[in-house]
Motif scaffolding. Structure first.
Motif, PDB file in Angstrom:
ATOM      1  N   ASN A 110     -12.019   8.416  58.600  1.00 43.28           N
ATOM      2  CA  ASN A 110     -13.320   9.040  58.859  1.00 43.28           C
ATOM      3  C   ASN A 110     -14.229   9.135  57.640  1.00 43.28           C
ATOM      4  O   ASN A 110     -15.442   9.088  57.772  1.00 43.28           O
ATOM      5  CB  ASN A 110     -13.113  10.446  59.440  1.00 43.28           C
ATOM      6  CG  ASN A 110     -12.539  10.380  60.826  1.00 43.28           C
ATOM      7  OD1 ASN A 110     -13.226   9.995  61.772  1.00 43.28           O
ATOM      8  ND2 ASN A 110     -11.277  10.703  60.960  1.00 43.28           N
ATOM      9  N   PHE A 111     -13.653   9.283  56.468  1.00 37.95           N
ATOM     10  CA  PHE A 111     -14.492   9.442  55.277  1.00 37.95           C
ATOM     11  C   PHE A 111     -14.533   8.173  54.433  1.00 37.95           C
ATOM     12  O   PHE A 111     -15.543   7.864  53.813  1.00 37.95           O
ATOM     13  CB  PHE A 111     -13.978  10.607  54.408  1.00 37.95           C
ATOM     14  CG  PHE A 111     -13.816  11.896  55.158  1.00 37.95           C
ATOM     15  CD1 PHE A 111     -14.731  12.262  56.143  1.00 37.95           C
ATOM     16  CD2 PHE A 111     -12.763  12.748  54.894  1.00 37.95           C
ATOM     17  CE1 PHE A 111     -14.589  13.447  56.846  1.00 37.95           C
ATOM     18  CE2 PHE A 111     -12.610  13.944  55.581  1.00 37.95           C
ATOM     19  CZ  PHE A 111     -13.514  14.290  56.562  1.00 37.95           C
ATOM     20  N   MET A 112     -13.414   7.454  54.374  1.00 36.53           N
ATOM     21  CA  MET A 112     -13.336   6.275  53.499  1.00 36.53           C
ATOM     22  C   MET A 112     -13.549   4.976  54.270  1.00 36.53           C
ATOM     23  O   MET A 112     -13.368   3.898  53.732  1.00 36.53           O
ATOM     24  CB  MET A 112     -11.991   6.268  52.759  1.00 36.53           C
ATOM     25  CG  MET A 112     -11.835   7.482  51.842  1.00 36.53           C
ATOM     26  SD  MET A 112     -10.187   7.648  51.102  1.00 36.53           S
ATOM     27  CE  MET A 112     -10.173   6.296  49.925  1.00 36.53           C
ATOM     28  N   ARG A 113     -13.920   5.102  55.530  1.00 35.81           N
ATOM     29  CA  ARG A 113     -14.241   3.932  56.360  1.00 35.81           C
ATOM     30  C   ARG A 113     -13.099   2.939  56.447  1.00 35.81           C
ATOM     31  O   ARG A 113     -13.318   1.729  56.560  1.00 35.81           O
ATOM     32  CB  ARG A 113     -15.492   3.216  55.828  1.00 35.81           C
ATOM     33  CG  ARG A 113     -16.723   4.109  55.797  1.00 35.81           C
ATOM     34  CD  ARG A 113     -17.857   3.396  55.059  1.00 35.81           C
ATOM     35  NE  ARG A 113     -19.024   4.233  54.876  1.00 35.81           N
ATOM     36  CZ  ARG A 113     -20.055   4.269  55.722  1.00 35.81           C
ATOM     37  NH1 ARG A 113     -20.055   3.540  56.794  1.00 35.81           N
ATOM     38  NH2 ARG A 113     -21.080   5.045  55.469  1.00 35.81           N
ATOM     39  N   GLY A 114     -11.870   3.429  56.315  1.00 35.60           N
ATOM     40  CA  GLY A 114     -10.714   2.558  56.509  1.00 35.60           C
ATOM     41  C   GLY A 114     -10.772   1.981  57.909  1.00 35.60           C
ATOM     42  O   GLY A 114     -11.045   2.693  58.871  1.00 35.60           O
TER      43      GLY A 114
END
Ligand code: HEC
Ligand code: HEC
Length: 239
Positions: A99-103
């Motif tokens: 959600n935050f690191m766009r994995g």
């Protein structure tokens, strides 16, 4: 093998050989620490965050830092994470990763990266009986009383400046995707008609999104940022 080129394949070789040739051997925990501090853990070209962007690793949060995420000291052996929403450590990590690191996809359990991150978190978790921490989400964003401007400046520097850079100019920001504050709010009258710009900012800070949509900015729980500090921040931003 060059240290600079450490990637997924490199660690496989490293872990297999237990040694990287000319350099000293790298343990899984050491490799995990590098991954923790490296935004390239995520393959997304749009990601500028490493785990360390949002999480300290010292026993208590350093002075002058108000992060959305807790320090991960003693995080490995809790019974649950994210205020009880997650009951597996890897799921707690993958929530951030996706959600935050766009994995693109969650890190699989048997990947060298997840194993190394696990060993690193264990290495900074001496207390095997550490208790789960609360995570109180403000359900509906609501106005807060405005506070002290000087305190608001401190809050801005501790909570927002690392990503958004200096107020009014964005100087030193982590990524150009992080908008300039508070100037970005000038268009909010058009984008969010009928909603006061301050409420849009509160919504963004409390949920990391705009009324349920968009964004990879992290949300701030009440534990991470009190309403009093949010009110001071808004006064500082003249919102
Ligand atoms: C953009 C900010 C951000 C990034 C980047 C980030 N996290 Fe998080 N993380 C959070 C927030 C916010 C929470 C929820 C509050 C909390 O529990 O710490 C959280 C929660 C967690 C938790 C649960 C802690 C607990 O006890 O509840 C773990 C573990 C964690 N993150 C690990 C990681 C790891 C490992 C990475 C890198 C792969 C990472 N995070 C990247 C913001 C972030
Ligand atoms: C971990 C990095 C990070 C931190 C810390 C952070 N932001 Fe953000 N913020 C971003 C990014 C990246 C965006 C653009 C992507 C998005 O909308 O989520 C953004 C977007 C925003 C927006 C929406 C801008 C627009 O385009 O309309 C607002 C408002 C905002 N942030 C306010 C804040 C405030 C206030 C703080 C401090 C309490 C803060 N942010 C802390 C990374 C961060």
């Amino acid at each position: 093998m060059r240290r600079a080129g450490l990637g997924a394949l490199a660690v496989l070789a490293l872990l297999a050989a237990g040694c990287d040739g000319k350099d000293a051997p790298v343990t899984a925990a050491e490799y995990g620490e590098r991954l923790f501090n490296d935004a390239r853990l995520s393959e997304s070209g749009f990601n500028a965050f490493s785990c360390a962007t949002c999480h300290a690793t010292t026993p208590t949060a350093p002075a002058g830092r108000l992060d959305s995420g807790y320090t991960l000291h003693d995080s490995a052996f809790r019974k649950s994470w994210w205020g009880g929403y997650e009951t597996r450590l890897l799921d707690a990590v993958n929530f951030c990763y996706v959600n935050f690191m766009r994995g693109v996809a969650p890190l699989p359990e048997d990947s060298p990266q997840s194993r190394a991150l696990y060993e690193y978190l264990v290495s900074i978790s001496p207390n095997r009986d550490a208790r789960p921490l609360p995570f109180t989400v403000v359900k509906d964003a609501a106005e807060v009383p405005r506070g002290n401007v000087a305190r608001g400046g401190e809050v801005y520097r501790a909570a927002c400046q690392g990503c958004h850079g200096e107020p009014h100019t964005g100087a030193g920001r982590l990524t150009e995707l992080a908008s300039i504050l508070p100037e970005v709010t000038a268009d909010y009258g058009e984008t969010f008609p009928g909603v006061p710009p301050s409420l849009v900012v509160i919504e963004k800070v409390r949920h990391g999104q705009f009324f349920g949509v968009g964004g990879n900015m992290p949300p701030y729980s009440l534990e991470a940022l009190s309403d009093a500090d949010l009110g001071a921040l808004l006064a500082f931003l003249e919102l």
